[in-house]
Design a protein around this motif. Structure first.
Motif, mmCIF file in Angstrom:
data_model
loop_
_atom_site.group_PDB
_atom_site.id
_atom_site.type_symbol
_atom_site.label_atom_id
_atom_site.label_comp_id
_atom_site.label_asym_id
_atom_site.label_seq_id
_atom_site.Cartn_x
_atom_site.Cartn_y
_atom_site.Cartn_z
ATOM 1 N N VAL A 94 0.994 -1.292 -0.041
ATOM 2 C CA VAL A 94 0.129 -0.057 -0.026
ATOM 3 C C VAL A 94 1.135 1.480 -0.088
ATOM 4 C CG1 VAL A 94 -1.612 1.421 1.154
ATOM 5 C CG2 VAL A 94 -1.918 -1.076 1.101
ATOM 6 N N LEU A 95 1.918 1.271 0.892
ATOM 7 C CA LEU A 95 2.823 2.477 0.928
ATOM 8 C C LEU A 95 3.544 2.446 -0.467
ATOM 9 C CD1 LEU A 95 4.572 1.990 4.271
ATOM 10 C CD2 LEU A 95 2.780 3.686 3.564
ATOM 11 N N LYS A 96 3.809 1.506 -1.025
ATOM 12 C CA LYS A 96 4.298 1.588 -2.423
ATOM 13 C C LYS A 96 3.469 2.127 -3.477
ATOM 14 C CE LYS A 96 6.943 -1.141 -5.732
ATOM 15 N NZ LYS A 96 6.493 -2.482 -6.107
ATOM 16 N N ALA A 97 2.378 1.841 -3.419
ATOM 17 C CA ALA A 97 1.215 2.283 -4.326
ATOM 18 C C ALA A 97 1.069 3.775 -4.151
ATOM 19 C CB ALA A 97 -0.107 1.464 -4.202
ATOM 20 N N GLY A 98 1.125 3.988 -2.895
ATOM 21 C CA GLY A 98 0.868 5.385 -2.358
ATOM 22 C C GLY A 98 1.918 6.226 -2.945
ATOM 23 N N ALA A 99 3.144 5.915 -2.755
ATOM 24 C CA ALA A 99 4.434 6.471 -3.196
ATOM 25 C C ALA A 99 4.388 6.861 -4.821
ATOM 26 C CB ALA A 99 5.664 5.846 -2.931
ATOM 27 N N GLU A 100 3.918 5.746 -5.431
ATOM 28 C CA GLU A 100 3.842 5.843 -6.975
ATOM 29 C C GLU A 100 2.981 6.762 -7.303
ATOM 30 O OE1 GLU A 100 2.859 2.116 -8.846
ATOM 31 O OE2 GLU A 100 4.746 1.293 -8.112
ATOM 32 N N SER A 101 1.865 6.713 -6.692
ATOM 33 C CA SER A 101 0.665 7.558 -7.225
ATOM 34 C C SER A 101 1.223 9.104 -6.954
ATOM 35 C CB SER A 101 -0.564 7.332 -6.624
ATOM 36 O OG SER A 101 -0.830 7.619 -5.379
ATOM 37 N N ILE A 102 1.825 9.330 -5.709
ATOM 38 C CA ILE A 102 2.314 10.849 -5.393
ATOM 39 C C ILE A 102 3.360 11.071 -6.465
ATOM 40 C CG2 ILE A 102 3.454 12.128 -3.805
ATOM 41 C CD1 ILE A 102 2.081 10.427 -1.608
ATOM 42 N N ALA A 103 4.308 10.173 -6.662
ATOM 43 C CA ALA A 103 5.455 10.529 -7.629
ATOM 44 C C ALA A 103 4.711 10.777 -8.989
ATOM 45 C CB ALA A 103 6.395 9.171 -7.680
ATOM 46 N N ASN A 104 3.662 10.192 -9.492
ATOM 47 C CA ASN A 104 3.480 10.577 -10.932
ATOM 48 C C ASN A 104 2.502 11.548 -10.869
ATOM 49 O OD1 ASN A 104 1.146 9.179 -10.396
ATOM 50 N ND2 ASN A 104 1.833 7.192 -11.369
ATOM 51 N N GLY A 105 2.122 11.930 -9.834
ATOM 52 C CA GLY A 105 1.025 13.025 -9.715
ATOM 53 C C GLY A 105 -0.108 12.896 -9.847
ATOM 54 N N TYR A 113 -7.750 -5.238 -10.438
ATOM 55 C CA TYR A 113 -7.493 -5.861 -9.229
ATOM 56 C C TYR A 113 -6.258 -5.465 -8.495
ATOM 57 C CZ TYR A 113 -10.967 -9.168 -10.902
ATOM 58 O OH TYR A 113 -12.296 -9.897 -11.279
ATOM 59 N N ARG A 114 -5.992 -4.168 -8.488
ATOM 60 C CA ARG A 114 -5.145 -3.545 -7.676
ATOM 61 C C ARG A 114 -5.416 -3.176 -6.389
ATOM 62 N NH1 ARG A 114 -1.302 0.666 -10.202
ATOM 63 N NH2 ARG A 114 -0.513 0.142 -8.203
ATOM 64 N N THR A 115 -5.558 -4.265 -5.439
ATOM 65 C CA THR A 115 -6.051 -4.115 -4.058
ATOM 66 C C THR A 115 -5.343 -2.986 -3.407
ATOM 67 O OG1 THR A 115 -4.919 -6.121 -3.102
ATOM 68 C CG2 THR A 115 -7.182 -6.379 -3.648
ATOM 69 N N GLU A 116 -3.908 -2.962 -3.442
ATOM 70 C CA GLU A 116 -3.117 -2.090 -2.730
ATOM 71 C C GLU A 116 -3.300 -0.743 -3.080
ATOM 72 O OE1 GLU A 116 -2.164 -4.051 -5.035
ATOM 73 O OE2 GLU A 116 -0.852 -2.865 -6.621
ATOM 74 N N LEU A 117 -3.765 -0.249 -4.253
ATOM 75 C CA LEU A 117 -4.316 0.856 -4.744
ATOM 76 C C LEU A 117 -5.695 1.365 -4.108
ATOM 77 C CD1 LEU A 117 -2.927 3.374 -6.086
ATOM 78 C CD2 LEU A 117 -4.097 2.790 -8.401
ATOM 79 N N ILE A 118 -6.343 0.317 -4.081
ATOM 80 C CA ILE A 118 -7.677 0.667 -3.497
ATOM 81 C C ILE A 118 -7.706 0.914 -2.118
ATOM 82 C CG2 ILE A 118 -9.945 -0.360 -3.170
ATOM 83 C CD1 ILE A 118 -9.789 -2.234 -5.268
ATOM 84 N N VAL A 119 -6.852 0.232 -1.313
ATOM 85 C CA VAL A 119 -6.762 0.431 0.032
ATOM 86 C C VAL A 119 -6.139 1.630 0.515
ATOM 87 C CG1 VAL A 119 -5.731 -0.581 2.214
ATOM 88 C CG2 VAL A 119 -6.694 -2.131 0.870
ATOM 89 N N PHE A 120 -5.060 1.802 -0.593
ATOM 90 C CA PHE A 120 -4.355 3.448 -0.309
ATOM 91 C C PHE A 120 -5.550 4.559 -0.526
ATOM 92 C CE2 PHE A 120 -2.485 6.809 -2.319
ATOM 93 C CZ PHE A 120 -1.664 7.346 -1.022
ATOM 94 N N GLY A 121 -6.424 4.390 -1.620
ATOM 95 C CA GLY A 121 -7.512 5.336 -1.869
ATOM 96 C C GLY A 121 -8.506 5.433 -0.586
#
Lengths: 268, 252, 274
Positions: A55-66, A229-237
């Motif tokens: 989840v942290l990784k997905a979060g970092a990614e979505s922050i990094a790519n804006g 099926y990207r649960t990590e992105l869902i949970v982050f959201g």
């Protein structure tokens, strides 16, 4: 006893705030540990529920790519525009309705009906009228807040004791003064409560509407992640949605409500 | 023996805002024999409510002990009936159900406990209000029910914490006269807390003056019974006793 | 003042209306809709908007009759109501139990209160994507969403209710000889009941919306599905019909279930303002 008094001086305001913040955060941190622990012990499949790291990784990614900020920005812009419009229209209308007992007798049931419908039930028709996108979603938020705020304003104005109005008349207030000095402040606690309730509905309506009717926003981000099926992105959201609402509710709405209601002793 | 004895009772607590230890009650000894009516008077903050809360078992004592009916007090119990200033009636129970609450907790059957409750309500002239809810009663009526509820549980000692402080002056006088009448009829052991000197003198057999957590003096009240305000207004002894107690309280 | 002053007939009509409403409150909540419906009909007949885009009350009524005759509407309505009832009942029971625990136990309060606030803030609808992955587009998903929605308002209000019971009532019960579990049933539960009902009212309000959203997004039946299906087919009539039914249904729940309970408890006991 005097020595004790000196050693144990009054804790400062900042320290108290920090402590209550810690009390709030600590159980949540424990929850994160339990989560990670459970995922590891039972080796839960990431397609079912992700670990903390993912989840942290997905979060970092979505922050990094804006993309995260794009989604948050879109969601908040809709909420802000819808709410401001709703308050600007709802409060004056509510006051006008509340001033006359006759008008409020007629309009109260109508507004109750529409405040029951407020929000999600308007999504289908809003998307038909405005098409998918900003207009439809803002409309859903607008009417989620509008009807609740107008109805609460009406109640607030009606609950101002008549002596207050008479007192203002006899002290030489004209109509405008009356509005500004008596009706608006008198109804303010109800107005703020209305905004808080309405925004509660609007926030949910927003997420639902974004899942259905747009290609930008937090709700869309979640729903898109589901397609892959990207649960990590869902949970982050979900965490982002939770934190955002807590911030809005605790840092803006609750203090506003407390200040108006408690300061004036206008307890429900 | 349905009596109340307090030996060297004290209470200190830590005040986190002032960051120091505060002594609320210091070495108080008191004896209330069976069937006696004792009143404690004192200005607010003298520790009288703290004493009552310790006797009731709501607060732990820091030192000394409390003996009721030959048993040491630890925690609240039905041997000590409490009448609260805030009447503390259960809003969701009718007057009858409120009065029957104590017997219900003892396991008395429905019919029997309602009978007990009706008897006690009749004693206070409240039979007509049995089916009403507390919020439908006047303040005076609520206080009457509060007294009756405590009595109906037949406690060894009745503890009354400024029960008439929040009713209007006329009602208060009526309630005081009714209380003396009930006391004469049933002879319960009563400890009555108040800051109202004439009230204490009018009601009690003995008035204990409290100051800064200590007993300042005890005054015997040998006024004849039955007592009524009409008679007391012109009674020289009542005036002298009241003046004496008032002096003590103001000096406190 | 004995001279009869001529009363404006409009005023006389108005006072007659007020007296009627005072005697039959139902009339007061029905009559105001009549001019609104009339206005709606006039706007439609005047042809300001294309009729397919903005149909009139008669069209909506026709579609109501039509869908009822086909049996679609009753079936969908029953689906929605059963889902809401089951979910609300489960959410309420769990919410009251959890609320009592958190309200009575200081440690549980410290540990769980922030967690409760956070999960409430996430909101039911944000769970939908994850739930769809877990359970698919089915009944479990919708039940979860409704239980989740009803749970939090009930928990939070139960806690509030438990903590707002005056200390003297606990003390009175103790000094009348009540053991701990009796205090729970005789003092804590009834004392918190008005708040619990408020929680249920809020929970149903949110749960209702959540159900509609869930039916729109994952549904294969129900009023929300009907509305969204109509949206796909471009049938505004059925959307409007759905909205009206939702509003009426809430009125029914309020008038037949919630309001009578409130009158019999908190209001009767003088614990909440009428």
């Amino acid at each position: 006893m005097s020595a004790l008094a000196q050693v144990d001086a009054k804790p400062s305001m900042a320290w108290k705030r920090l402590r209550s913040a810690l009390y709030f955060v600590f159980p949540l941190l424990c929850l994160v540990f339990i989560w990670e622990f459970t995922v590891r012990i039972f080796s839960v499949h990431p397609g079912v529920f992700p670990g903390v790291g993912a989840v942290l990784k997905a979060g970092a990614e979505s922050i990094a790519n804006g993309s995260l900020f794009l989604h948050i920005g879109a969601s908040l812009a809709r909420v802000l525009v819808g709410t401001i419009l709703a308050v600007l229209v709802g409060v004056p209308l509510g006051i006008l309705m509340g001033v006359s007992p006759g008008v409020s007798t007629i309009l109260t049931p109508l507004f109750r009906f529409f405040s029951v419908l407020a929000g999600i039930a308007w999504i289908p028709i809003a998307t038909l009228w405005f098409g998918y996108g900003f207009g439809a979603i803002t409309f859903v938020i607008f009417n989620a807040v509008f009807f609740v705020v107008a109805y609460n304003t009406l109640l607030g104005v009606a609950s101002i004791p008549p002596q207050l109005r008479n007192a203002a008349w006899s002290l030489g207030a004209n109509r405008w003064d009356m509005l500004k000095e008596v009706l608006l402040p008198g109804a303010l606690p109800n107005i703020v409560t209305g905004i808080r309730t309405g925004l509660g509905f609007a926030w949910r309506g927003l997420i639902a509407a974004e899942m259905i009717a747009t290609n930008l926003g937090l709700g869309y981000m979640l729903f898109l992640a589901r397609d892959f099926y990207r649960t990590e992105l869902i949970v982050f959201g979900m965490i982002v949605i939770g934190i955002l609402w807590l911030l809005i509710d605790r840092l803006v709405l609750a203090p506003l409500e407390r200040r108006t209601i408690e300061r004036w002793g206008l307890v429900r | 023996m349905k009596s109340l004895t307090i030996n060297h009772l004290s209470k200190t607590y830590f005040d986190p805002y002032a960051a120091k230890h505060v002594t609320a009650v210091q070495d108080v000894s008191l004896d209330v024999p069976e069937g006696e009516f004792v009143a404690i008077v004192g200005p607010s903050g003298c520790g009288k409510t703290t004493i009552l809360n310790m006797i009731a078992g709501f607060l732990p004592a820091s030192g000394g002990d409390i003996i009721v009916d030959s048993r040491k007090v630890s925690g609240p119990g039905p041997d000590r009936g409490v009448v609260f200033q805030s009447h503390a009636l259960f809003p969701w129970k009718t007057v009858l159900e409120n009065v029957a609450f104590g017997p219900k907790m003892r396991g008395v059957g429905l019919k029997e406990r309602e009978e007990i409750a009706r008897d006690y309500l009749a004693l206070a002239g409240l039979s007509h209000a049995a089916e009403r809810y507390p919020n439908e009663l006047s303040g005076g009526m609520q206080q009457r029910v509060g007294v009756v509820r405590a009595l109906a549980n037949e406690p060894a000692v009745l503890l009354m914490d400024e029960p008439f402080a929040s009713v209007d002056a006329q009602t208060r006088m009526t309630l005081q006269e009714e209380l003396t009448r009930i006391w004469q009829a049933r002879r319960p052991t009563i400890l009555f807390i108040t800051h109202d000197v004439p009230e204490a003198v009018f009601l009690a057999n003995r008035v204990v003056v409290l100051s800064k957590g200590r007993v300042l003096e005890e005054v015997e009240i040998d006024l004849p019974r039955p007592r009524s305000w009409d008679a007391m207004m012109d009674d020289e002894r009542f005036k002298t006793l009241s003046a004496r107690v008032l002096q003590l309280v103001r000096a406190a | 003042m004995s001279e009869a002053v001529a009363v404006n007939p409009a005023l006389r009509l108005w006072s007659g209306y007020l007296r009627l409403v005072a005697r039959h409150p139902v009339i007061g909540s029905v009559v105001p809709f009549l001019p609104l419906i009339a206005l709606w009909a006039i706007v439609v007949e005047a042809g300001v908007f294309p009729r397919a885009f903005f149909p009139g009350p008669v069209d909506v009524f026709h579609s109501f009759v039509d869908l009822t005759r086909k049996g679609i509407l009753p079936a969908y309505l029953a689906d929605s109501i059963v889902r809401l009832a089951v979910g609300a009942a489960a959410g309420m029971v769990a919410g009251i139990l959890l609320g009592l625990l958190v309200g009575l136990n200081e440690r549980a309060h410290r540990a769980l209160w922030p967690v409760l606030l956070f999960f409430q803030a996430i909101g039911d609808i944000a769970w939908l994507p994850l739930l769809i992955i877990w359970f698919g587009f089915g009944l479990e998903t919708m039940t979860f969403v409704i239980v989740y929605t009803v749970l939090f308002p009930v928990v939070l209000n139960t806690v509030l209710g438990v903590r707002s019971i005056p200390l003297d009532l606990h003390r009175a019960a103790q000094s009348l000889g009540a053991p701990r579990w009796r205090i729970l049933t005789e003092v804590v539960l009834p004392g918190a009941l008005p708040n619990i009902i408020t929680g249920l009212r809020n929970g149903l309000g949110y749960g209702w919306r959540a159900l509609i959203a869930a039916e729109m997004i994952v549904g294969t039946s129900g009023v929300g599905f009907m509305m969204f299906d109509a949206r796909r087919a471009g049938s505004v009539v059925e959307i409007l019909l759905g909205m009206i039914i939702l509003g009426l249904l809430w009125y029914a729940v309020d008038a037949l279930i919630l309001a009578p309970i409130e009158r019999a408890t908190g209001q009767r006991w003088g614990m909440v303002a009428r």
